[in-house]
Design a protein around this motif. Sequence first.
Motif, PDB file in Angstrom:
ATOM      1  N   GLY A 123      10.396  -2.027  -1.097  1.00 18.00           N
ATOM      2  CA  GLY A 123      11.727  -2.493  -1.603  1.00 18.00           C
ATOM      3  C   GLY A 123      12.589  -2.843  -0.211  1.00 18.00           C
ATOM      4  O   GLY A 123      13.544  -3.632  -0.170  1.00 18.00           O
ATOM      5  N   LEU A 124      12.268  -1.807   0.813  1.00 13.85           N
ATOM      6  CA  LEU A 124      12.972  -2.020   2.142  1.00 13.85           C
ATOM      7  C   LEU A 124      12.374  -3.043   3.089  1.00 13.85           C
ATOM      8  O   LEU A 124      13.157  -3.731   3.673  1.00 13.85           O
ATOM      9  N   VAL A 125      11.032  -3.356   3.049  1.00 12.43           N
ATOM     10  CA  VAL A 125      10.205  -3.724   4.163  1.00 12.43           C
ATOM     11  C   VAL A 125       9.632  -5.177   3.302  1.00 12.43           C
ATOM     12  O   VAL A 125       8.658  -5.097   2.501  1.00 12.43           O
ATOM     13  N   ASP A 126       9.708  -6.322   3.901  1.00 13.58           N
ATOM     14  CA  ASP A 126       9.040  -7.385   3.424  1.00 13.58           C
ATOM     15  C   ASP A 126       7.520  -7.274   3.695  1.00 13.58           C
ATOM     16  O   ASP A 126       6.556  -7.546   3.112  1.00 13.58           O
ATOM     17  N   ASP A 127       7.237  -7.033   5.287  1.00 11.47           N
ATOM     18  CA  ASP A 127       6.100  -6.912   5.619  1.00 11.47           C
ATOM     19  C   ASP A 127       5.660  -5.632   5.833  1.00 11.47           C
ATOM     20  O   ASP A 127       5.611  -4.889   6.954  1.00 11.47           O
ATOM     21  N   VAL A 128       4.791  -5.095   4.988  1.00 11.25           N
ATOM     22  CA  VAL A 128       4.195  -3.850   4.803  1.00 11.25           C
ATOM     23  C   VAL A 128       2.858  -3.776   4.511  1.00 11.25           C
ATOM     24  O   VAL A 128       2.432  -4.459   3.724  1.00 11.25           O
ATOM     25  N   GLU A 129       1.912  -2.872   5.327  1.00  5.89           N
ATOM     26  CA  GLU A 129       0.842  -2.632   4.864  1.00  5.89           C
ATOM     27  C   GLU A 129       0.246  -1.127   4.856  1.00  5.89           C
ATOM     28  O   GLU A 129       0.446  -0.441   5.828  1.00  5.89           O
ATOM     29  N   VAL A 130      -0.389  -0.750   3.696  1.00  2.52           N
ATOM     30  CA  VAL A 130      -0.944   0.691   3.653  1.00  2.52           C
ATOM     31  C   VAL A 130      -2.167   0.907   3.559  1.00  2.52           C
ATOM     32  O   VAL A 130      -2.785   0.162   2.862  1.00  2.52           O
ATOM     33  N   SER A 131      -2.608   1.770   4.369  1.00  3.30           N
ATOM     34  CA  SER A 131      -4.200   2.154   4.315  1.00  3.30           C
ATOM     35  C   SER A 131      -4.542   3.380   4.509  1.00  3.30           C
ATOM     36  O   SER A 131      -3.611   4.485   4.703  1.00  3.30           O
ATOM     37  N   ALA A 132      -5.319   3.891   3.847  1.00  2.53           N
ATOM     38  CA  ALA A 132      -6.036   5.216   3.891  1.00  2.53           C
ATOM     39  C   ALA A 132      -7.508   5.311   4.085  1.00  2.53           C
ATOM     40  O   ALA A 132      -8.311   4.428   3.135  1.00  2.53           O
ATOM     41  N   GLY A 133      -8.072   6.331   4.717  1.00  3.38           N
ATOM     42  CA  GLY A 133      -9.374   6.365   4.924  1.00  3.38           C
ATOM     43  C   GLY A 133      -9.761   7.775   5.441  1.00  3.38           C
ATOM     44  O   GLY A 133      -8.992   8.718   5.108  1.00  3.38           O
ATOM     45  N   GLU A 134     -11.030   8.087   5.782  1.00  2.00           N
ATOM     46  CA  GLU A 134     -11.506   9.378   5.965  1.00  2.00           C
ATOM     47  C   GLU A 134     -10.919   9.849   7.046  1.00  2.00           C
ATOM     48  O   GLU A 134     -10.470  11.338   7.356  1.00  2.00           O
ATOM     49  N   ARG A 135      -9.980   9.385   7.906  1.00  2.00           N
ATOM     50  CA  ARG A 135      -9.209   9.830   9.020  1.00  2.00           C
ATOM     51  C   ARG A 135      -7.947   9.954   9.040  1.00  2.00           C
ATOM     52  O   ARG A 135      -6.977  10.461   9.910  1.00  2.00           O
ATOM     53  N   GLY A 136      -7.394   9.645   7.499  1.00  2.00           N
ATOM     54  CA  GLY A 136      -5.799   9.693   7.443  1.00  2.00           C
ATOM     55  C   GLY A 136      -5.397   8.271   7.055  1.00  2.00           C
ATOM     56  O   GLY A 136      -6.017   7.403   6.664  1.00  2.00           O
ATOM     57  N   GLY A 137      -4.020   8.363   6.847  1.00  6.50           N
ATOM     58  CA  GLY A 137      -3.259   7.081   6.385  1.00  6.50           C
ATOM     59  C   GLY A 137      -2.268   6.541   7.449  1.00  6.50           C
ATOM     60  O   GLY A 137      -2.177   7.087   8.380  1.00  6.50           O
ATOM     61  N   LEU A 138      -1.943   5.159   7.067  1.00  9.07           N
ATOM     62  CA  LEU A 138      -1.329   4.400   7.903  1.00  9.07           C
ATOM     63  C   LEU A 138      -0.301   3.617   7.200  1.00  9.07           C
ATOM     64  O   LEU A 138      -0.660   3.041   6.404  1.00  9.07           O
ATOM     65  N   ILE A 139       0.937   3.349   7.444  1.00 11.78           N
ATOM     66  CA  ILE A 139       1.793   2.362   6.991  1.00 11.78           C
ATOM     67  C   ILE A 139       2.317   1.545   8.258  1.00 11.78           C
ATOM     68  O   ILE A 139       2.816   2.370   9.204  1.00 11.78           O
TER      69      ILE A 139
END
Length: 152
Positions: A123-139
């Motif tokens: 809701g705050l950010v128009d350009d956001v990507e979220v990923s998660a994998g074996e090494r952790g997550g990243l926003i």
Amino acid sequence: MATVELRFSAQPEHVRTARLVAAAVARRAGVDETVLDEVRLAVGEACSRAVGLHRSNGVTAPVTVLLTEEEKAFSIQVGDEVPGAGVAAADAAGVPGSREGAPAREFDDAEGEDQMGLAVISGLVDDVEVSAGERGGLIRMSWPRAGSAEIL
């Protein structure tokens, strides 16, 4: 391309520091003043989410925040080191990246809090990507720099 890296132990009291640093770097990078509160709030949510995941899963590694000034945008990446099963199709807010596969010891509503944090960020950010994998997550979040004619 200038980058600032912030690493902090997964303690809730450090989230405020991350928010302040993000706002200061965003201001210096040329992000419009009217957007700085959104930057501060989004970073606070992303860092709080990472801290919660670390604490509930017994991860002692630090939370990492990368603040990058690009040619036409300012981006922030908040990373955790909690392994997940991968990226879910999408949550109710339409943001991919729920941590369904992550263990959730002593965290009664891990999925609910995770989804709530992602909904606030989206809701705050128009350009956001979220990923998660074996090494952790990243926003990854980004905002246009003031004077940038191109919309991301």
